[in-house]
Design an enzyme around this catalytic site. Structure first.
Site, mmCIF file in Angstrom:
data_model
loop_
_atom_site.group_PDB
_atom_site.id
_atom_site.type_symbol
_atom_site.label_atom_id
_atom_site.label_comp_id
_atom_site.label_asym_id
_atom_site.label_seq_id
_atom_site.Cartn_x
_atom_site.Cartn_y
_atom_site.Cartn_z
ATOM 1 N N HIS A 97 0.826 -1.207 0.000
ATOM 2 C CA HIS A 97 0.000 0.000 0.000
ATOM 3 C C HIS A 97 0.864 1.262 0.000
ATOM 4 C CE1 HIS A 97 -3.531 -2.412 2.017
ATOM 5 N NE2 HIS A 97 -3.245 -2.814 0.796
ATOM 6 N N TYR A 98 2.029 1.207 -0.628
ATOM 7 C CA TYR A 98 2.915 2.367 -0.643
ATOM 8 C C TYR A 98 2.286 3.503 -1.457
ATOM 9 C CZ TYR A 98 4.416 -0.317 -4.794
ATOM 10 O OH TYR A 98 4.448 -1.054 -5.958
#
Length: 595
Positions: free
Chosen positions: A521-522
């Site tokens: 989920h960067y």
């Protein structure tokens, strides 16, 4: 010194992963199950596109934001749209079609820029392995399928000192609903996910909220993008809603740069206007032939290439820190020092066990949300089947060394919200097909580490629940339970929690550092207020926007895919309204555009 992260059980198992079991059944929530994807009529290999063509909108990146954005811009009120995707189409990769292919896709992730694999592996400078999508549909074509909206506060604050877009919440909600109607389903929860649901409630992650796409305090079932037959639906399916003749999708089209030209001072009509404007892009097909896509008057280039791709393309196009660009021989168009800065990745830590009873294969369906405002770690779980490494198999006269021997692993994990720790992205070279270098600086802020300590303790409390006793080992050592009687221990895979996890902050913090992993989920790199304005226009330029998760400085709840897809639809409608407004057409309502 910061300890080197220990590979998590899933990552350790990746070299040995086979296709897992069939997906758990689900029933329709919004979408119609079984409908064949309708995007194929728009898709062509980049080798079949012209050497130079003109469009009203050029969208770079066919992922979670780019697909709904392109579909909307090529819909009612829109114009001629080109969508450029560096990877292939989902139908080319059968493993993507089912939940069972999730771990297989990760196992086969290839770091090579020349590979055709739909997932591209990379490792951050922190030493944490990671993956980026390389396929039409982006992350929605390779992920675990969990769908949940952003926490309400996300629309009002994006981290420390960050600006917030002026979200029209009516349009936000209708954009979410548009995505949900086509892609989401209510899963049938049983087996491991049902046990985790009961254990979360026993661990006081309450109340029980049942099935909902909203982000609410307590335990809930979220939506899934896998239908009742187990088939995945991705953002690529949304392309079917474009008007025929308006949308052109080129796959295996690697954009090398945005063409940025100076604006004639006489046409700027004021010193405050940008001095440069995007006029098109250059892209390369799989045969290394270059193509030019140019804008028609009033057109726009929109980067939706993701958290790594969008800042990388800005840098390659001369928009970024001037000194860094000059050192690589890239001509500077706009000195924008924050491009590639403010990079974030949500740390994931968890415990994996080999349960003593058979359980089903399951991806994330149930989540625990201790706080609705995004200030406490989220709790999630999954279970998957892996073949045992040959060196770990028992020897015997009835066991062939080549016989497949499988084991089920179950994981409970926590995801730190935010986070506050931030890193940066930079070009290792001016080669556009190489993945840029990135460092996330996990737990560089003590607040994130403190969140992890609390989150890991909640994971331990879930495992300590009576619901989980059935999964404890039937043989081996036993430990004293809270109520005085002996309880068998779990068969832990990988790192174990410290024995004093309930009282020793230091030992739990060390566990967090040693076992840190990504949940993919960067975000960040083109953050609102630093690189783009509140309308996602790249500051210092004209006719250039960034619309994807690279503009976020805070993760939107438990999983970002719902909000990124909503954002694509939302911005498509806003951009059409803006263009019609410039033509002095009454666009006080979005109703006509949403039909």
């Amino acid at each position: 010194a910061t300890p080197t992260p220990t590979p998590t059980p899933l990552l350790l198992a990746l070299p040995f992963l086979f296709a897992a079991l069939a997906a758990a059944q689900s029933r329709p929530f919004g979408a119609l199950a079984g409908a064949p994807p309708g995007y194929e009529r728009y898709v062509a290999d980049a080798t079949a596109t012209g050497a130079e063509e003109e469009y009203d909108y050029i969208v770079v990146g066919g992922g979670a934001a780019g697909c709904p954005l392109a579909a909307t811009l090529a819909g009612p009120g829109g114009g001629r749209v080109l969508l450029l995707e560096r990877g292939g189409a989902p139908a080319e990769f059968p493993a993507l079609a089912t939940a069972g292919g999730f771990v297989r896709t990760l196992a086969l992730a290839d770091p090579s820029p020349d590979s055709d694999a739909p997932a591209q592996a990379f490792s951050s400078e922190d030493g944490v392995p990671n993956v980026r999508a390389r396929v039409l549909g982006g992350g929605t074509a390779i992920n675990a399928g969990f769908y949940s909206r952003a926490h309400p506060g996300w629309f009002h604050g994006h981290g420390e000192g960050a600006e917030v877009p002026d979200w029209d919440m009516r349009l936000v909600n209708s954009s979410y609903e548009w995505v949900e109607q086509e892609l989401t389903f209510q899963p049938e929860v049983h087996g491991w996910q049902a046990a985790v649901r009961a254990a979360l409630l026993e661990a006081n992650v309450t109340p029980w909220n049942g099935f909902t796409v909203e982000h609410v305090t307590g335990t809930k079932i979220g939506a899934t993008t896998f239908d009742a037959s187990g088939r995945r639906h991705s953002a690529a399916d949304l392309l079917a809603f474009a008007r025929p003749g308006r949308l052109h999708v080129a796959v295996r089209a690697a954009v090398t740069r945005v063409i940025i030209n100076p604006i004639d001072p006489a046409a700027r009509r004021g010193r405050s206007r940008p001095a440069v404007a995007a006029v098109g892009v250059v892209y390369q097909d799989r045969l290394f032939q270059l193509h030019h896509a140019l804008l028609r008057p009033g057109g726009e280039v929109i980067l939706s290439a993701g958290t790594l791709g969008s800042p990388q393309l800005l840098l390659l196009s001369g928009v970024g820190p001037a000194n860094d660009l000059t050192s690589l021989g890239i001509p500077v168009s706009v000195d924008a020092p924050d491009v590639g800065k403010h990079m974030f990745d949500n740390p994931r830590n968890g415990i994996s066990i080999i349960p003593s009873v058979p359980i089903d294969h399951s991806l994330i369906q149930v989540v625990g949300i201790p706080s609705a405002n995004g200030t406490a770690s989220y709790l999630e779980a999954a279970s998957y089947i892996v073949p045992v490494s040959p060196m770990l198999r028992p020897a015997g006269p009835f066991i062939s060394p080549t016989s497949p021997l499988y084991v089920t692993m179950a994981t409970i994990m926590e995801k730190v919200p935010g986070p506050l720790s931030e890193g940066s992205l930079w070009l290792s070279s001016p080669n556009p097909v190489e993945t840029p270098s990135v460092r996330f600086n996990y737990f560089s802020r003590p607040e994130d580490l403190a969140q992890c300590v609390v989150g890991v303790r909640r994971v331990a409390q879930v495992l300590q629940s009576r619901t989980m006793d059935i999964f404890r080992s039937s043989v081996g050592s036993a430990s004293q339970g809270r109520r005085g009687h002996a309880r068998r221990d779990f068969r832990i895979v990988g790192a174990t929690l410290p024995l004093d996890w309930s009282t020793n902050n230091t030992s739990v913090a060390d566990f967090c550092r040693r076992t840190v992993a990504t949940l993919w989920h960067y975000h960040g790199g083109c953050v609102v207020g630093r690189v783009v304005d509140k309308d996602f226009r790249v500051m210092g330029t004209q006719s250039l926007r960034v619309v994807d998760g690279s503009t976020f400085s805070v993760t939107p709840g438990t999983n970002p895919q719902a909000t990124v897809m909503m954002m694509g639809r939302y911005m498509g409608l806003k951009m059409i309204a803006e263009r019609h407004s410039r033509r002095q057409v009454n666009t006080s309502s979005y109703n006509e555009l949403e039909e």
